[in-house]
Enzyme design. Sequence first.
Site, PDB file in Angstrom:
ATOM      1  N   ASN A 160       4.163 -25.321 -37.721  1.00 21.47           N
ATOM      2  CA  ASN A 160       3.213 -24.348 -38.267  1.00 21.47           C
ATOM      3  C   ASN A 160       1.954 -25.077 -38.740  1.00 21.47           C
ATOM      4  O   ASN A 160       1.872 -26.299 -38.646  1.00 21.47           O
ATOM      5  CB  ASN A 160       3.865 -23.539 -39.394  1.00 21.47           C
ATOM      6  CG  ASN A 160       4.348 -24.452 -40.503  1.00 21.47           C
ATOM      7  OD1 ASN A 160       3.553 -25.078 -41.186  1.00 21.47           O
ATOM      8  ND2 ASN A 160       5.667 -24.552 -40.662  1.00 21.47           N
ATOM      9  N   ASP A 188      11.698 -21.296 -40.597  1.00 18.88           N
ATOM     10  CA  ASP A 188      12.803 -20.384 -40.902  1.00 18.88           C
ATOM     11  C   ASP A 188      13.859 -20.414 -39.801  1.00 18.88           C
ATOM     12  O   ASP A 188      15.006 -20.034 -40.024  1.00 18.88           O
ATOM     13  CB  ASP A 188      12.280 -18.952 -41.070  1.00 18.88           C
ATOM     14  CG  ASP A 188      11.460 -18.800 -42.342  1.00 18.88           C
ATOM     15  OD1 ASP A 188      11.750 -19.532 -43.310  1.00 18.88           O
ATOM     16  OD2 ASP A 188      10.529 -17.974 -42.368  1.00 18.88           O
ATOM     17  N   LYS A 214      13.471 -33.241 -20.871  1.00 17.73           N
ATOM     18  CA  LYS A 214      12.346 -32.311 -20.892  1.00 17.73           C
ATOM     19  C   LYS A 214      12.696 -31.040 -20.106  1.00 17.73           C
ATOM     20  O   LYS A 214      13.252 -31.136 -19.003  1.00 17.73           O
ATOM     21  CB  LYS A 214      11.136 -33.008 -20.253  1.00 17.73           C
ATOM     22  CG  LYS A 214       9.859 -32.254 -20.399  1.00 17.73           C
ATOM     23  CD  LYS A 214       8.712 -33.045 -19.803  1.00 17.73           C
ATOM     24  CE  LYS A 214       7.527 -32.133 -19.621  1.00 17.73           C
ATOM     25  NZ  LYS A 214       6.621 -32.581 -18.593  1.00 17.73           N
ATOM     26  N   PHE A 254       6.487 -20.963 -53.124  1.00 14.63           N
ATOM     27  CA  PHE A 254       5.212 -20.445 -52.637  1.00 14.63           C
ATOM     28  C   PHE A 254       5.496 -19.251 -51.741  1.00 14.63           C
ATOM     29  O   PHE A 254       6.577 -19.150 -51.156  1.00 14.63           O
ATOM     30  CB  PHE A 254       4.459 -21.524 -51.849  1.00 14.63           C
ATOM     31  CG  PHE A 254       3.783 -22.524 -52.744  1.00 14.63           C
ATOM     32  CD1 PHE A 254       4.541 -23.406 -53.506  1.00 14.63           C
ATOM     33  CD2 PHE A 254       2.404 -22.569 -52.849  1.00 14.63           C
ATOM     34  CE1 PHE A 254       3.932 -24.316 -54.361  1.00 14.63           C
ATOM     35  CE2 PHE A 254       1.792 -23.474 -53.702  1.00 14.63           C
ATOM     36  CZ  PHE A 254       2.553 -24.353 -54.453  1.00 14.63           C
ATOM     37  N   LYS A 257      10.312 -12.167 -53.424  1.00 13.97           N
ATOM     38  CA  LYS A 257      10.784 -13.551 -53.229  1.00 13.97           C
ATOM     39  C   LYS A 257      11.230 -14.153 -54.548  1.00 13.97           C
ATOM     40  O   LYS A 257      12.216 -14.889 -54.596  1.00 13.97           O
ATOM     41  CB  LYS A 257       9.668 -14.411 -52.619  1.00 13.97           C
ATOM     42  CG  LYS A 257       9.602 -14.255 -51.112  1.00 13.97           C
ATOM     43  CD  LYS A 257       8.546 -15.089 -50.435  1.00 13.97           C
ATOM     44  CE  LYS A 257       8.411 -14.605 -48.986  1.00 13.97           C
ATOM     45  NZ  LYS A 257       7.227 -15.058 -48.316  1.00 13.97           N
ATOM     46  N   LYS A 293      15.080 -15.197 -54.477  1.00 22.15           N
ATOM     47  CA  LYS A 293      15.361 -16.642 -54.415  1.00 22.15           C
ATOM     48  C   LYS A 293      15.703 -17.226 -55.785  1.00 22.15           C
ATOM     49  O   LYS A 293      15.884 -18.432 -55.914  1.00 22.15           O
ATOM     50  CB  LYS A 293      14.156 -17.374 -53.817  1.00 22.15           C
ATOM     51  CG  LYS A 293      13.813 -16.903 -52.393  1.00 22.15           C
ATOM     52  CD  LYS A 293      12.889 -17.863 -51.694  1.00 22.15           C
ATOM     53  CE  LYS A 293      12.430 -17.279 -50.367  1.00 22.15           C
ATOM     54  NZ  LYS A 293      12.159 -18.304 -49.355  1.00 22.15           N
TER      55      LYS A 293
HETATM   56  N1  CTP Z   1      11.396 -22.137 -48.189  1.00 16.96           N
HETATM   57  C1  CTP Z   1      12.399 -23.090 -48.209  1.00 16.96           C
HETATM   58  N2  CTP Z   1      13.239 -23.218 -47.138  1.00 16.96           N
HETATM   59  C2  CTP Z   1      13.110 -22.433 -46.065  1.00 16.96           C
HETATM   60  C3  CTP Z   1      12.084 -21.439 -46.021  1.00 16.96           C
HETATM   61  C4  CTP Z   1      11.246 -21.323 -47.116  1.00 16.96           C
HETATM   62  O1  CTP Z   1      12.508 -23.829 -49.201  1.00 16.96           O
HETATM   63  N3  CTP Z   1      13.935 -22.601 -45.048  1.00 16.96           N
HETATM   64  C5  CTP Z   1      10.531 -22.008 -49.359  1.00 16.96           C
HETATM   65  C6  CTP Z   1       9.102 -22.422 -49.126  1.00 16.96           C
HETATM   66  O2  CTP Z   1       8.918 -23.796 -49.412  1.00 16.96           O
HETATM   67  C7  CTP Z   1       8.345 -21.546 -50.104  1.00 16.96           C
HETATM   68  C8  CTP Z   1       9.192 -20.292 -50.190  1.00 16.96           C
HETATM   69  O3  CTP Z   1      10.481 -20.661 -49.703  1.00 16.96           O
HETATM   70  O4  CTP Z   1       8.284 -22.110 -51.375  1.00 16.96           O
HETATM   71  C9  CTP Z   1       8.709 -19.103 -49.434  1.00 16.96           C
HETATM   72  O5  CTP Z   1       8.425 -19.448 -48.122  1.00 16.96           O
HETATM   73  P1  CTP Z   1       7.843 -18.356 -47.115  1.00 16.96           P
HETATM   74  O6  CTP Z   1       7.801 -18.933 -45.745  1.00 16.96           O
HETATM   75  O7  CTP Z   1       6.607 -17.722 -47.690  1.00 16.96           O
HETATM   76  O8  CTP Z   1       8.942 -17.248 -47.211  1.00 16.96           O
HETATM   77  P2  CTP Z   1      10.240 -16.996 -46.463  1.00 16.96           P
HETATM   78  O9  CTP Z   1      11.351 -17.007 -47.432  1.00 16.96           O
HETATM   79  O10 CTP Z   1      10.375 -17.907 -45.301  1.00 16.96           O
HETATM   80  O11 CTP Z   1      10.027 -15.485 -45.992  1.00 16.96           O
HETATM   81  P3  CTP Z   1       9.045 -14.893 -44.878  1.00 16.96           P
HETATM   82  O12 CTP Z   1       8.752 -16.019 -43.929  1.00 16.96           O
HETATM   83  O13 CTP Z   1       9.854 -13.798 -44.293  1.00 16.96           O
HETATM   84  O14 CTP Z   1       7.831 -14.402 -45.611  1.00 16.96           O
END
Ligand code: CTP
Length: 412
Positions: free
Chosen positions: A211, A280, A290, A324, A338, A342
Amino acid sequence: MRITLGVTGGVAAYKAAELVRLLQQDGFTVQVVMTRGAREFITPLTFAALSGQKVITDLFGDSSGSDANLESAIEHIAVAQRTDLLLVAPATADILAKFARGIADDFLTTLYLASTAPVVMAPAMNVNMWNHAATQENVARLRARGVTIVDPAEGYLACGMTGAGRLAGQAEIVAAVREVLKADRDLAGETVLVTAGPTCEDLDPVRYLTNRSSGKMGFAVAEAAARRGAKVILVSGPVSLETPAGVERIDVRTAKEMYFAVLDRVGGVSIAVLAAAVADYRPVEQHAEKIKKSDAALTISLEPTTDILADIAKNKGQKIVVGFAAETERVAENARKKLSAKNADLIVANDVTAEGAGFDQDTNIVTLFSRDGRDLALPKLNKSEVAQRILDEVVRLRGLLHETTSVKRSGA
Ligand code: CTP
């Protein structure tokens, strides 16, 4: 730690040279700024040789070439941001008056306004000038604003008079600097774990899913926490950023590696700030060779990764856990969701589509959603300032946590 030493025009200006040496012995990096008056008493060369840094003398550069390295008129902003403390020694009656009134007509006075660092001033002047109601009013005004004034000593003065006006001893000035910085180190004794950057999830030996995270926000938090006295462990995905001073860095690549690195260290941690943009999902299968092109459509199956934040916040005990939320819509609603889903204490939410916010920018526009129901919307700020505000909120939440714990203990 960086100290900017402002030297102003007085006979005691030569004593600032010894001050540079003492501060360096204490481990400080010293950037000297001289006013025009100071240069009548001592040359910039003396300070450049002692400090090993170019001496800043003018706001707009100096055509005589002594300041040829001064890149731009906004240098004072850069110096202001790098400074942990602004020390003015010796401080004349004139500089006290200018700081008190907010006059910005040279580099030092402009720096004072542009900096948010704590300020220490050690005045030195003729006894009548020091005792004058105008000077005393300015000193009182500066003290009320939080400036630390190291009072001048009594003794024989260069003007031939005896009384208060001699620059305080260098050791006393250095002690005042140390004292002020200690008060600023409100995270001393804490261990802060920060995650930062993206993760890379491999598809085959040459391709991966990732990303747009640059890691800047997480690195800014790590740097700010270290400056505030914390022991900092930074678990970082692949980024091209320098490790902040005093921070222990662990480099990882995948969400899985990040998870295990965090698990390994989270035991001794009192504050966790999870700023990484963790994938995620990861490909179910990592091809050893490859993937070859063909005319058929290619489907890649993905499986969810572990949510690191949710996992460590589950049994967080006395830890403060900050997450975040990078959102593109309904920021407040998603952030609050969240926060509770969480079990975090604070969610730093931003709309990544907004101008001046989000990935690979130096600024961010965030709202801090706290566990106790407070929403704090911040204006567009540098990521280093956002980091400070996040840590201020962490310190506030830590205070609440301690209050609740002691109430529970006394109730038991
Ligand atoms: N985070 C994490 N581990 C993951 C995914 C996310 O620790 N596998 C943490 C990120 O570091 C951040 C928070 O969760 O502090 C939220 O991440 P974000 O990508 O905004 O949210 P998601 O929980 O992934 O939800 P979505 O992508 O559906 O918005």
